[in-house]
Design a protein around this motif. Structure first.
Motif, PDB file in Angstrom:
ATOM      1  N   MET A 183      25.705   0.502  63.189  1.00 20.31           N
ATOM      2  CA  MET A 183      26.701   1.553  63.318  1.00 20.31           C
ATOM      3  C   MET A 183      26.714   2.396  62.050  1.00 20.31           C
ATOM      4  SD  MET A 183      30.753   1.169  64.272  1.00 20.31           S
ATOM      5  CE  MET A 183      30.346   0.219  65.734  1.00 20.31           C
ATOM      6  N   ILE A 184      26.848   3.698  62.207  1.00 23.39           N
ATOM      7  CA  ILE A 184      26.927   4.622  61.077  1.00 23.39           C
ATOM      8  C   ILE A 184      28.353   5.124  60.990  1.00 23.39           C
ATOM      9  CG2 ILE A 184      26.077   6.765  60.078  1.00 23.39           C
ATOM     10  CD1 ILE A 184      23.466   6.328  61.588  1.00 23.39           C
ATOM     11  N   PHE A 185      28.959   4.973  59.828  1.00 21.25           N
ATOM     12  CA  PHE A 185      30.373   5.263  59.633  1.00 21.25           C
ATOM     13  C   PHE A 185      30.575   6.567  58.869  1.00 21.25           C
ATOM     14  CE2 PHE A 185      30.117   0.688  60.073  1.00 21.25           C
ATOM     15  CZ  PHE A 185      31.249   0.342  60.792  1.00 21.25           C
ATOM     16  N   LEU A 186      31.568   7.333  59.296  1.00 21.46           N
ATOM     17  CA  LEU A 186      32.064   8.479  58.538  1.00 21.46           C
ATOM     18  C   LEU A 186      33.561   8.292  58.351  1.00 21.46           C
ATOM     19  CD1 LEU A 186      31.811  11.346  57.279  1.00 21.46           C
ATOM     20  CD2 LEU A 186      32.338  12.248  59.568  1.00 21.46           C
ATOM     21  N   SER A 187      34.008   8.371  57.104  1.00 21.89           N
ATOM     22  CA  SER A 187      35.446   8.342  56.837  1.00 21.89           C
ATOM     23  C   SER A 187      35.859   9.682  56.259  1.00 21.89           C
ATOM     24  CB  SER A 187      35.804   7.208  55.872  1.00 21.89           C
ATOM     25  OG  SER A 187      35.196   7.421  54.607  1.00 21.89           O
ATOM     26  N   ILE A 188      37.073  10.106  56.593  1.00 20.58           N
ATOM     27  CA  ILE A 188      37.545  11.423  56.197  1.00 20.58           C
ATOM     28  C   ILE A 188      38.985  11.335  55.702  1.00 20.58           C
ATOM     29  CG2 ILE A 188      37.920  13.816  56.938  1.00 20.58           C
ATOM     30  CD1 ILE A 188      36.033  13.260  59.296  1.00 20.58           C
ATOM     31  N   ASP A 189      39.224  11.928  54.533  1.00 22.09           N
ATOM     32  CA  ASP A 189      40.576  12.143  54.032  1.00 22.09           C
ATOM     33  C   ASP A 189      40.798  13.649  54.102  1.00 22.09           C
ATOM     34  OD1 ASP A 189      43.076  11.700  52.724  1.00 22.09           O
ATOM     35  OD2 ASP A 189      42.148  12.359  50.856  1.00 22.09           O
ATOM     36  N   SER A 201      24.148  16.130  60.585  1.00 20.86           N
ATOM     37  CA  SER A 201      22.720  16.381  60.382  1.00 20.86           C
ATOM     38  C   SER A 201      22.136  15.450  59.320  1.00 20.86           C
ATOM     39  CB  SER A 201      22.483  17.849  59.986  1.00 20.86           C
ATOM     40  OG  SER A 201      22.947  18.101  58.673  1.00 20.86           O
ATOM     41  N   ILE A 202      22.985  14.902  58.449  1.00 16.95           N
ATOM     42  CA  ILE A 202      22.538  13.925  57.441  1.00 16.95           C
ATOM     43  C   ILE A 202      22.332  12.569  58.095  1.00 16.95           C
ATOM     44  CG2 ILE A 202      23.193  12.692  55.334  1.00 16.95           C
ATOM     45  CD1 ILE A 202      24.809  15.196  54.553  1.00 16.95           C
ATOM     46  N   ALA A 203      23.290  12.165  58.916  1.00 20.96           N
ATOM     47  CA  ALA A 203      23.197  10.889  59.636  1.00 20.96           C
ATOM     48  C   ALA A 203      24.064  10.985  60.885  1.00 20.96           C
ATOM     49  CB  ALA A 203      23.667   9.732  58.765  1.00 20.96           C
ATOM     50  N   LYS A 204      23.546  10.572  62.020  1.00 24.15           N
ATOM     51  CA  LYS A 204      24.267  10.687  63.286  1.00 24.15           C
ATOM     52  C   LYS A 204      25.293   9.571  63.409  1.00 24.15           C
ATOM     53  CE  LYS A 204      20.873  13.366  65.818  1.00 24.15           C
ATOM     54  NZ  LYS A 204      20.041  13.493  67.026  1.00 24.15           N
TER      55      LYS A 204
END
Length: 200
Positions: free
Chosen positions: A1-7, A54-57
């Motif tokens: 799994m590829i994770f993105l976290s956002i503040d 585009s960097i990582a799906k």
């Protein structure tokens, strides 16, 4: 799994992107100024999310839950509340449109104590409660808690440039633990015991 976290915020949105094969990509971007319309702000968020994809799906997005309006203090306006809700809704929409498996908000009262330590977090919030009870209506733990988050990030080998990046690292750590994964920056830690497991 590829994770993105956002503040997420209009002034400075922090993010952390981790594909489990290398150190997280950390950064922040501005979505607009006081003169930028909400619509233009949401469009900018879409552009930035697309650039990150585009960097990582990524297939999991975790973002900070907007504060409950009933808990607001100070000079927060209805426009600020609506903007915060719109940013959160746009993240949900983008994640769904991109087919992400998880698009989830996380409450700061959950991820921050787990990241900096529940005892330290509770001590700081207790000081504020005492100050308010004594009549200091402007007392707030916000700046102290953000500084503690920055310090914890440095302990773990990160070098956040501001507290928005630090918060994104903390949210990422919380999200990864929620999914039963111990990230390498915790597994390799030697200066401090591994933090308590994240609460669901």
């Amino acid at each position: 799994m590829i994770f993105l976290s956002i503040d997420q915020s209009k002034r400075s949105t922090g993010y952390a992107l981790w594909d489990q094969r290398r150190r997280p990509v950390i950064g922040h971007f501005q979505l607009g100024s006081e003169y930028t319309s909400d619509g233009a702000t949401f469009c900018k968020l879409h552009e930035r999310l697309y650039e990150l994809r585009s960097i990582a799906k990524f297939d999991a997005i975790y973002y900070e839950q907007p504060i409950n309006p009933a808990q607001l203090q100070g000079h927060t306006t209805i426009d600020t509340i609506l903007l915060a809700g719109g940013l959160a809704a746009h993240i949900q929409s983008f994640g769904t449109a991109m087919g992400c498996r998880i698009v989830k908000s996380v409450n700061v009262q959950h991820w921050r104590p787990d990241f900096i330590g529940k005892i330290q977090h509770n001590d700081e919030t207790a000081k504020v409660r005492r100050a308010r009870k004594a009549g200091d209506k402007r007392a707030s733990a916000r700046d102290t808690l953000k500084q503690l988050t920055m310090e914890r990030c440095r302990q773990l080998g990160f070098t956040p440039r501001n507290d928005d990046e630090a918060d994104a690292i903390a949210i990422l750590t919380y999200a990864v633990l929620l999914n039963g994964i111990t990230p390498p920056w915790l597994a390799e830690e030697t200066l401090r015991p591994i933090m308590e497991g994240a609460a669901a």
